[in-house]
Design an enzyme around this catalytic site. Sequence first.
Site, short mmCIF file in Angstrom:
data_model
loop_
_atom_site.label_atom_id
_atom_site.label_comp_id
_atom_site.label_asym_id
_atom_site.label_seq_id
_atom_site.Cartn_x
_atom_site.Cartn_y
_atom_site.Cartn_z
N GLU A 120 6.52 -8.87 1.33
CA GLU A 120 6.59 -7.43 1.77
C GLU A 120 7.85 -7.38 2.75
OE1 GLU A 120 3.76 -4.52 4.77
OE2 GLU A 120 3.61 -6.53 5.15
N LYS A 197 1.88 1.13 0.09
CA LYS A 197 0.74 0.45 0.99
C LYS A 197 -0.48 1.54 1.20
CE LYS A 197 0.60 -2.53 4.81
NZ LYS A 197 1.77 -3.22 5.74
N CYS A 234 -0.11 -6.14 1.83
CA CYS A 234 -0.36 -6.71 3.04
C CYS A 234 -1.73 -6.46 3.44
CB CYS A 234 0.68 -6.34 4.02
SG CYS A 234 0.92 -7.54 5.47
#
Length: 386
Positions: A120, A197, A234
Amino acid sequence: MSEFELQSLNECLEKHLPPAELKEVKRILYGLEEEQILEIPASATDLAKEHDFEIKGYRFNARPEQTRRPRLVRVGAIQNSIVLSTTEPIERQREAIWNKVKTMIKAAAEAKCNVICTQEAWTMPFAFCTREKFPWCEFAEEAEHGPTTRMLTELAKAYNMVIIHSILERDVEHGETIWNTAVVISNSGQYLGKHRKNHIPRVGDFNESTYYYEGNTGHPVFETEFGKLAINICYGRHHPQNWMMFGLNGAEIVFNPSATIGRLSEPLWSIEARNAAIANSYFTVPINRVGIEQFPNEYTSGDGQKAHKDFGPFYGSTYVAAPDGSRTPSLSRSRDGLLITEMDLNLCRQVKDFWGFRMTQRLPLYAESLQKACEPDFKPQIIKET
């Protein structure tokens, strides 16, 4: 981390356990009767030795089928530390990381990788802990036309490799807004698309909502020459529904580029992506950065402790999990590393046929229950003695 810094669980087991016990422990831990080692060519291992990064190779097999040929894909996952001090000029910091990772991508190409994914926000320090906008927002760049995508496009074309890379994105067409974004470049060198995300942490030093909010790209799956790929960035790994939606959209491999630190999430790390692989009958590739990052100004964590300038340690431990519940050993907790895994994508359908999870998952029931849970007058379905 503790005073005793464990570099690698696998190496620790190999060092201290007798062979017979070691084999049985690995069977229990990794779900494999025999560890399937993938031989790495000398040209790749020489690069790793010269540039001081770990390189490991494993494989997952599937049953031979009468109506389909094996669908073998080699996937590379890169974990790395930053290179220069966070006080150095932005472009110098980014270029130094580029140079490190380009060498690792070259090693992946030497090992005949078809797909590679970074950690990330790989082009920058994970500065979101500081809550400072400047200079960290200067790392943000366009997903399609930014300098990192342009640079990687040339590598994707040269190496015939799909490259997935995670950046801080600046959306110039929508008010210069910033997102946490994964970019997919096809092996022909074409920009294939992006995913933002979905879940943003608000825990500990992960103050990411200071910079960007939850993504608006849904759960895209990118169909490539080497399989149907998705990216669960993540913090999304903590949300089973996020994993599930990529599976419903047909993903065969789901990458999880991450940046997470010890004493916060490490007990969860080896569990969540592996569970997702089992529940959704696809391969998962969780990737975490390594090292401790120092920032110019002190910041507080809101936990009563003293202000500090460091963030970490990020504990690496990148691995790959298969839909049958097996997994590779992890990369180091502290070293730069490249994990190369050969997988037969036929295993995805074989596991679906064996376990029947898709057939038995009751989506209409969940949809009805979730709709009720979203209503203002929702009451949990609890039955009590009267």
